[in-house]
Scaffold this motif. Sequence first.
Motif, PDB file in Angstrom:
ATOM      1  N   LEU A 281       0.833  -1.202   0.000  1.00  0.00           N
ATOM      2  CA  LEU A 281       0.000   0.000   0.000  1.00  0.00           C
ATOM      3  C   LEU A 281       0.870   1.255   0.000  1.00  0.00           C
ATOM      4  CD1 LEU A 281      -2.753   1.359   0.095  1.00  0.00           C
ATOM      5  CD2 LEU A 281      -2.707   1.125   2.603  1.00  0.00           C
ATOM      6  N   ILE A 282       1.950   1.251   0.776  1.00  0.00           N
ATOM      7  CA  ILE A 282       2.861   2.397   0.791  1.00  0.00           C
ATOM      8  C   ILE A 282       3.441   2.628  -0.600  1.00  0.00           C
ATOM      9  CG2 ILE A 282       5.094   3.211   1.639  1.00  0.00           C
ATOM     10  CD1 ILE A 282       4.420   1.888   4.307  1.00  0.00           C
ATOM     11  N   ALA A 283       3.830   1.538  -1.267  1.00  0.00           N
ATOM     12  CA  ALA A 283       4.393   1.673  -2.613  1.00  0.00           C
ATOM     13  C   ALA A 283       3.380   2.276  -3.576  1.00  0.00           C
ATOM     14  CB  ALA A 283       4.867   0.309  -3.111  1.00  0.00           C
ATOM     15  N   ARG A 284       2.123   1.848  -3.500  1.00  0.00           N
ATOM     16  CA  ARG A 284       1.089   2.391  -4.388  1.00  0.00           C
ATOM     17  C   ARG A 284       0.811   3.859  -4.073  1.00  0.00           C
ATOM     18  NH1 ARG A 284      -1.576  -2.310  -6.133  1.00  0.00           N
ATOM     19  NH2 ARG A 284       0.202  -3.590  -6.778  1.00  0.00           N
ATOM     20  N   VAL A 285       0.804   4.187  -2.810  1.00  0.00           N
ATOM     21  CA  VAL A 285       0.525   5.566  -2.395  1.00  0.00           C
ATOM     22  C   VAL A 285       1.572   6.523  -2.951  1.00  0.00           C
ATOM     23  CG1 VAL A 285       0.631   7.071  -0.365  1.00  0.00           C
ATOM     24  CG2 VAL A 285      -0.867   5.069  -0.359  1.00  0.00           C
ATOM     25  N   THR A 286       2.845   6.133  -2.895  1.00  0.00           N
ATOM     26  CA  THR A 286       3.899   7.025  -3.394  1.00  0.00           C
ATOM     27  C   THR A 286       3.945   7.061  -4.914  1.00  0.00           C
ATOM     28  OG1 THR A 286       5.508   5.220  -3.187  1.00  0.00           O
ATOM     29  CG2 THR A 286       5.331   6.758  -1.345  1.00  0.00           C
ATOM     30  N   SER A 287       3.501   5.990  -5.568  1.00  0.00           N
ATOM     31  CA  SER A 287       3.511   5.957  -7.031  1.00  0.00           C
ATOM     32  C   SER A 287       2.336   6.719  -7.629  1.00  0.00           C
ATOM     33  CB  SER A 287       3.481   4.503  -7.524  1.00  0.00           C
ATOM     34  OG  SER A 287       4.664   3.827  -7.186  1.00  0.00           O
ATOM     35  N   HIS A 288       1.164   6.618  -7.014  1.00  0.00           N
ATOM     36  CA  HIS A 288      -0.052   7.249  -7.548  1.00  0.00           C
ATOM     37  C   HIS A 288      -0.555   8.272  -6.522  1.00  0.00           C
ATOM     38  CE1 HIS A 288      -0.267   4.394 -10.880  1.00  0.00           C
ATOM     39  NE2 HIS A 288       0.047   3.457 -10.005  1.00  0.00           N
ATOM     40  N   GLN A 289       0.094   9.406  -6.507  1.00  0.00           N
ATOM     41  CA  GLN A 289      -0.161  10.373  -5.438  1.00  0.00           C
ATOM     42  C   GLN A 289      -1.501  11.081  -5.590  1.00  0.00           C
ATOM     43  OE1 GLN A 289       3.316  12.869  -4.870  1.00  0.00           O
ATOM     44  NE2 GLN A 289       4.698  11.105  -5.026  1.00  0.00           N
ATOM     45  N   ASP A 290      -2.030  11.155  -6.812  1.00  0.00           N
ATOM     46  CA  ASP A 290      -3.350  11.763  -6.979  1.00  0.00           C
ATOM     47  C   ASP A 290      -4.426  10.888  -6.337  1.00  0.00           C
ATOM     48  OD1 ASP A 290      -2.842   9.800  -8.917  1.00  0.00           O
ATOM     49  OD2 ASP A 290      -4.271  10.669 -10.333  1.00  0.00           O
ATOM     50  N   VAL A 291      -4.286   9.564  -6.516  1.00  0.00           N
ATOM     51  CA  VAL A 291      -5.224   8.634  -5.881  1.00  0.00           C
ATOM     52  C   VAL A 291      -5.072   8.707  -4.364  1.00  0.00           C
ATOM     53  CG1 VAL A 291      -5.956   6.229  -5.707  1.00  0.00           C
ATOM     54  CG2 VAL A 291      -5.105   7.119  -7.890  1.00  0.00           C
ATOM     55  N   ALA A 292      -3.819   8.720  -3.911  1.00  0.00           N
ATOM     56  CA  ALA A 292      -3.562   8.750  -2.472  1.00  0.00           C
ATOM     57  C   ALA A 292      -4.075  10.036  -1.834  1.00  0.00           C
ATOM     58  CB  ALA A 292      -2.068   8.598  -2.222  1.00  0.00           C
ATOM     59  N   GLN A 293      -3.946  11.152  -2.538  1.00  0.00           N
ATOM     60  CA  GLN A 293      -4.407  12.425  -1.987  1.00  0.00           C
ATOM     61  C   GLN A 293      -5.911  12.401  -1.741  1.00  0.00           C
ATOM     62  OE1 GLN A 293      -2.106  15.013  -1.237  1.00  0.00           O
ATOM     63  NE2 GLN A 293      -3.891  15.572  -0.022  1.00  0.00           N
ATOM     64  N   ARG A 294      -6.623  11.684  -2.589  1.00  0.00           N
ATOM     65  CA  ARG A 294      -8.080  11.606  -2.435  1.00  0.00           C
ATOM     66  C   ARG A 294      -8.493  10.596  -1.371  1.00  0.00           C
ATOM     67  NH1 ARG A 294     -12.654  10.538  -7.180  1.00  0.00           N
ATOM     68  NH2 ARG A 294     -14.435  10.370  -5.747  1.00  0.00           N
TER      69      ARG A 294
END
Length: 686
Positions: A655-668
């Motif tokens: 999950l951490i890896a996805r969050v840093t890779s797709h920051q627009d998704v993570a921001q939401r």
Amino acid sequence: MATTFDEKIPFEKKGLQLYGLFKRGDPERRLPLIVLLHGAGATAAYFDNSAVSVVKSFNSLGHDVLNISRPGYAGSVAPTTATPMKDSIAVFTDFIEQVYNEKASARHGNGGIILVGHSLGGAFSLSIAYEARERLPLLGVSSLGCLPVASSSSLLPDPDLEPHNPRFVVQTTPENVRKYMGEVEWVNLDALDPALIASVFEPILKSELKEYSSNEFYDYLVNRAFAGVNIPIQYLAAEAEIAWDNEKEGRPIFDDLVSRFKAAPEVESAILLGGGHNYEYSYNVGILWDKRKAFVEKLTSKNAASPISKKDTSKVLANGDVFTSVPLLDYAEATSPSTRSKFLKELKDAIVNVGFFYLKNTSVPDQVQTDFTQQSIALFDLPLEKKLEIEMVNSKHFLGYARLGQEVTALKNDFREQFDFATELPAPGPDEPLYRNLRGPNQWPDSQVLPKFRATIETYMDHIDKLAETFSSLVAEALDLPSTAFDQFFDKPQQNKLKLIKYPEPVDSKPDEDTQGVGPHKDSCFLTFLLQGTPHTGLEVQNKAGVWLPVKPIPGTLVINIGRALEAITGGVCTATTHRVNLRPENYKDSEGNSLGPRYSFAIFQGVSLDVAAEKINLNIPQHIKDLVKDDKVRSDAEATFNQMFNGNIGEGTLIARVTSHQDVAQRWYPDLLAQALEAQKGRYQ
């Protein structure tokens, strides 16, 4: 004719016919491949006959040897163009690359290719070393008798008594014997046996001699190729050459040519006494062999691979444990009882020492792969508004469309457009851990627009899922574990991820300028199964010396690499290798300089159970397997912040890896987690 070979390999491209005589060496030692290129008016038998066998000499040392018979000789059709030499360079390169990837044992070990050429074959060897310096894993080049002279008259007699004959016959007069062989007392008389001469020498192609004698080719060979070769060179000539009668006369010419090697890290040069142009047929051939042998052994011990990037030109791989190429495995061998042990041995080497390998003869039908590729490209061709209907930012499961430059790796935006899909699963319940949001339903494109898309994608994924399941067992067996050893780490059903990727050609980029398609990283999965959908170069892996090596597309193969989940589960025995995609302008051109268009690649990431934690890993890996892992880990360019990402459990780390890779998704969906991850990651790059 040449007799020392295990396999005759025909090759034809761009109207040029040739073949290679391949002799296998010691498969256990995996020494560099030796490639032999004969000169004008000769055949591959020049290097292998009853009087002389350079093939046997190198093969006796354990090397695989590829003895190439050039176009227009030994029964192949003669080139019809006015520039057969320039036209052949790219074809030779393609052929050598094919044989290396499919036949050479070196591809599984320390790797490397050493070119050995005589006369015009020396010119070809040096030209290949220049043109393919960023393509083939070249260690060095040895040339004998390649002596271009500026503004020289044609090597053909004047007048040409047979102007309509495309070939020129060298008469065996005393004058010509001395011209090509040297003084009579130097010559191995056994080599002048008429039957042997008939098998070794043939009428010379006039077009070759005319091109070689031209000012245009001299300028290319001396001012570009000689000056641009950036690997070790052994440059030799004979006491009596076509270009001179004795050493005193030849020394100024020879020294001037040696001075042209400006980029080579080292140049060994010598005029060999007691022989003529065809020095292999001198009684003193032992002098030549001793020099060639010492040169090859020096390169082999250094394992000095050709630099992949001009930024790496100063790097020499002195460590024999450093891989210099990506091995090619044959899946058919895994399914046959007679070859399964061989396959498992090669697989063990690939997963422990390299972390990447090609796989040919996969279980995926060609038509399934073709349909999948066509439908994937069709998805990218949709209007932007249709693609935005399934934009990833709408999915807390990180599935859907990501616009160009929206994904981030190593704190830099990746120059790629992509769609993410996965095994179709329902969303988790509200009381489940946050990381379980990594599993969930897909966003599919409008079925009215692409009616065949979903079925085609799911069919391809089903084939890869079955292959992946088989491979988890094969990896276990390669590590001398029970075939079911990894079953405990997979869910039923297991969700695997599919990423469809398009890399447009960067705008306004300069030659040799690196553009990040995707930055240096390691995949977080168990295994990755990559289909390179177009012939572009660009994918690169980083070995333990820090050198970036190409993973060029090979038709009919998948590229498989180790993910950090497998690395963590095996305690570092299986190595997850740092890789990237580099979008240099030259990667978007074919061999003719024509545009290849966008680069497409399609990866399926084999997942593991998100609940796997360090305390649940209890594999009893045999000590002799653990001992294969070397201690000298070299710092990579990937985000080391998360090297310990699986100390909690795999779900949290992924999950951490996805969050840093797709920051627009993570921001939401995950703003707090994103802030924490970015703060931790900054320390790695400051």
